[in-house]
Motif scaffolding. Sequence first.
Motif, short mmCIF file in Angstrom:
data_model
loop_
_atom_site.label_atom_id
_atom_site.label_comp_id
_atom_site.label_asym_id
_atom_site.label_seq_id
_atom_site.Cartn_x
_atom_site.Cartn_y
_atom_site.Cartn_z
N ALA A 1 21.28 -12.43 -29.85
CA ALA A 1 20.96 -11.35 -28.93
C ALA A 1 19.96 -10.41 -29.59
O ALA A 1 20.09 -10.08 -30.77
CB ALA A 1 22.22 -10.58 -28.56
N LEU A 2 18.97 -10.01 -28.81
CA LEU A 2 17.94 -9.10 -29.32
C LEU A 2 17.70 -8.00 -28.29
O LEU A 2 17.21 -8.26 -27.20
CB LEU A 2 16.64 -9.85 -29.60
CG LEU A 2 15.46 -9.02 -30.11
CD1 LEU A 2 15.79 -8.40 -31.46
CD2 LEU A 2 14.21 -9.90 -30.21
N SER A 3 18.08 -6.79 -28.64
CA SER A 3 17.84 -5.63 -27.79
C SER A 3 16.53 -5.00 -28.26
O SER A 3 16.33 -4.81 -29.46
CB SER A 3 19.00 -4.65 -27.95
OG SER A 3 18.73 -3.46 -27.25
N ILE A 4 15.66 -4.67 -27.31
CA ILE A 4 14.31 -4.22 -27.68
C ILE A 4 14.02 -2.86 -27.08
O ILE A 4 14.27 -2.61 -25.89
CB ILE A 4 13.26 -5.23 -27.16
CG1 ILE A 4 13.51 -6.60 -27.75
CG2 ILE A 4 11.85 -4.73 -27.48
CD1 ILE A 4 12.76 -7.71 -27.04
N LYS A 5 13.45 -2.00 -27.91
CA LYS A 5 12.84 -0.75 -27.46
C LYS A 5 11.37 -0.86 -27.83
O LYS A 5 11.05 -0.94 -29.02
CB LYS A 5 13.49 0.45 -28.12
CG LYS A 5 14.92 0.66 -27.68
CD LYS A 5 15.50 1.90 -28.28
CE LYS A 5 16.94 2.06 -27.84
NZ LYS A 5 17.57 3.23 -28.42
N ALA A 6 10.51 -0.93 -26.83
CA ALA A 6 9.09 -1.15 -27.06
C ALA A 6 8.30 0.05 -26.53
O ALA A 6 8.40 0.39 -25.35
CB ALA A 6 8.63 -2.42 -26.36
N TYR A 7 7.54 0.68 -27.41
CA TYR A 7 6.80 1.89 -27.09
C TYR A 7 5.33 1.75 -27.43
O TYR A 7 4.97 1.04 -28.37
CB TYR A 7 7.33 3.08 -27.91
CG TYR A 7 8.78 3.38 -27.75
CD1 TYR A 7 9.24 4.14 -26.69
CD2 TYR A 7 9.71 2.93 -28.69
CE1 TYR A 7 10.59 4.44 -26.55
CE2 TYR A 7 11.06 3.24 -28.56
CZ TYR A 7 11.49 4.00 -27.49
OH TYR A 7 12.82 4.29 -27.37
N THR A 8 4.50 2.50 -26.72
CA THR A 8 3.12 2.70 -27.15
C THR A 8 3.16 3.80 -28.21
O THR A 8 4.16 4.54 -28.31
CB THR A 8 2.23 3.16 -25.99
OG1 THR A 8 2.65 4.45 -25.56
CG2 THR A 8 2.25 2.17 -24.83
N PRO A 9 2.12 3.95 -29.01
CA PRO A 9 2.12 5.03 -30.00
C PRO A 9 2.32 6.42 -29.37
O PRO A 9 3.06 7.25 -29.91
CB PRO A 9 0.75 4.91 -30.67
CG PRO A 9 0.45 3.44 -30.57
CD PRO A 9 0.98 3.05 -29.21
#
Length: 80
Positions: free
Chosen positions: A64-72
């Motif tokens: 399982a991989l939980s992701i928080k993906a943001y721009t700078p």
Amino acid sequence: MTAEDIQSLIAGQIACDICHVDGDGRHWYATVVSSTFEGLRPIARHQRVYATMGSRMKTDEVHALSIKAYTPAEWAAQTA
């Protein structure tokens, strides 16, 4: 897999300002900050990160991989 292994997979395919992975060996949590996420909806960002895992998600090497993906810019606002 270790956190460092997963971090290397992500950073090897996505130009990251920040790539941090934590977890317990089965359940992983990734924070990825990248300008390549500019203009992408959250689902497209997650798909890009998942794609770096290749078949590892299907073979349960990464359960399982939980992701928080943001721009700078989003990350700067998040951490301000």
